[in-house]
Design an enzyme around this catalytic site. Structure first.
Site, PDB file in Angstrom:
ATOM      1  N   HIS A   1      -8.483   1.708  -1.191  1.00  0.00           N
ATOM      2  CA  HIS A   1      -8.526   1.894  -2.679  1.00  0.00           C
ATOM      3  C   HIS A   1      -8.553   0.476  -3.173  1.00  0.00           C
ATOM      4  O   HIS A   1      -7.887  -0.710  -2.717  1.00  0.00           O
ATOM      5  CB  HIS A   1      -8.075   2.972  -2.862  1.00  0.00           C
ATOM      6  CG  HIS A   1      -6.130   2.866  -3.140  1.00  0.00           C
ATOM      7  ND1 HIS A   1      -5.831   3.467  -2.418  1.00  0.00           N
ATOM      8  CD2 HIS A   1      -5.101   2.082  -3.767  1.00  0.00           C
ATOM      9  CE1 HIS A   1      -4.258   2.359  -1.858  1.00  0.00           C
ATOM     10  NE2 HIS A   1      -3.824   2.088  -3.059  1.00  0.00           N
TER      11      HIS A   1
ATOM     12  N   GLN B   1       0.795  -1.108   0.048  1.00  0.00           N
ATOM     13  CA  GLN B   1      -0.157   0.113   0.131  1.00  0.00           C
ATOM     14  C   GLN B   1       1.138   1.442   0.084  1.00  0.00           C
ATOM     15  O   GLN B   1       1.485   1.398   0.666  1.00  0.00           O
ATOM     16  CB  GLN B   1      -1.106   0.278   1.254  1.00  0.00           C
ATOM     17  CG  GLN B   1      -2.126   1.158   1.100  1.00  0.00           C
ATOM     18  CD  GLN B   1      -3.089   1.701   2.428  1.00  0.00           C
ATOM     19  OE1 GLN B   1      -2.482   0.342   3.766  1.00  0.00           O
ATOM     20  NE2 GLN B   1      -3.776   2.056   2.448  1.00  0.00           N
TER      21      GLN B   1
HETATM   22  P1  AMP Z   1      -1.575   1.363  -3.847  1.00  0.00           P
HETATM   23  O1  AMP Z   1      -0.459   0.550  -4.270  1.00  0.00           O
HETATM   24  O2  AMP Z   1      -1.858   0.162  -3.681  1.00  0.00           O
HETATM   25  O3  AMP Z   1      -1.510   2.087  -2.742  1.00  0.00           O
HETATM   26  O4  AMP Z   1      -1.561   1.715  -5.111  1.00  0.00           O
HETATM   27  C1  AMP Z   1      -1.777   3.419  -5.579  1.00  0.00           C
HETATM   28  C2  AMP Z   1      -2.820   3.842  -6.594  1.00  0.00           C
HETATM   29  O5  AMP Z   1      -2.446   5.116  -6.646  1.00  0.00           O
HETATM   30  C3  AMP Z   1      -1.104   3.241  -7.616  1.00  0.00           C
HETATM   31  O6  AMP Z   1      -1.156   2.620  -8.851  1.00  0.00           O
HETATM   32  C4  AMP Z   1      -0.380   4.841  -8.309  1.00  0.00           C
HETATM   33  O7  AMP Z   1      -0.683   4.585  -9.598  1.00  0.00           O
HETATM   34  C5  AMP Z   1      -1.598   5.533  -8.131  1.00  0.00           C
HETATM   35  N1  AMP Z   1      -1.867   6.691  -8.083  1.00  0.00           N
HETATM   36  C6  AMP Z   1      -0.606   7.203  -7.413  1.00  0.00           C
HETATM   37  N2  AMP Z   1      -1.406   8.842  -6.920  1.00  0.00           N
HETATM   38  C7  AMP Z   1      -2.091   8.562  -8.350  1.00  0.00           C
HETATM   39  C8  AMP Z   1      -3.104  10.217  -8.940  1.00  0.00           C
HETATM   40  N3  AMP Z   1      -2.517  10.905  -8.181  1.00  0.00           N
HETATM   41  N4  AMP Z   1      -3.837   9.648  -9.677  1.00  0.00           N
HETATM   42  C9  AMP Z   1      -4.233   8.775 -10.028  1.00  0.00           C
HETATM   43  N5  AMP Z   1      -3.587   7.625  -9.205  1.00  0.00           N
HETATM   44  C10 AMP Z   1      -2.648   7.875  -8.661  1.00  0.00           C
END
Ligand code: AMP
Length: 138
Positions: free
Chosen positions: A99, A93
């Site tokens: 999410h 995460q």
């Molecule tokens: P996680 O590793 O499950 O916390 O995933 C976080 C996700 O958020 C990653 O796939 C990123 O590419 C995505 N992410 C981070 N910043 C943004 C943003 N500003 N807009 C859209 N997605 C984002």
């Protein structure tokens, strides 16, 4: 608690490609998609991990997630996909706001790759574990 990047998206400070919004839920395209159509579905409630989420937000997410999956399938034409939700840095995460990833799996080598180091369930251990889990769930 300082506002996360998803909190800033919710408050409109940071732009995103929105795909859905209701009273409790917001969804937008992932900025670094694993495949075309990779979508993030988040509660408006700023819970860090799934276990901290209210029943109300959880129910709203549960209602909306299949609809978003259907939309992603319809638009990408890709029928196979993964739904992923990471909790804690050790579990990958990166953003401290619950999410769900909806990640189309168009073909091998695209979309989500999963390590699955499975081992057979120990029957004695399982009996104890299930008993303790039932007790924890009340
Ligand atoms: P996680 O590793 O499950 O916390 O995933 C976080 C996700 O958020 C990653 O796939 C990123 O590419 C995505 N992410 C981070 N910043 C943004 C943003 N500003 N807009 C859209 N997605 C984002």
């Amino acid at each position: 608690m300082s506002e996360t990047i998803f909190g800033k998206i919710l408050s409109g400070v940071i732009p995103c490609h929105k795909v859905y919004e209701d009273e409790h839920v917001f969804a937008f395209l992932d900025i670094n998609p694993l495949s075309t159509g990779h979508t993030l579905v988040i509660p408006k409630e700023p819970a860090k991990t799934l276990d901290a989420l209210s029943d109300e937000s959880a129910a709203a997410l549960g209602r909306v997630l299949p609809r978003i999956c259907r939309a992603v399938i319809a638009v990408t034409g890709v029928r196979e996909y993964n739904v992923l939700e990471n909790n804690g840095p050790g579990a990958h995460q990166a953003v401290d706001h619950v999410h769900f990833h909806v990640i189309p799996k168009p073909r091998h080598g695209e979309g989500l790759g999963i390590g699955w180091p499975a081992r057979p369930l120990d029957q004695q251990e399982a009996t104890h574990l299930a008993t303790k889990l039932r007790a924890a769930l009340g």
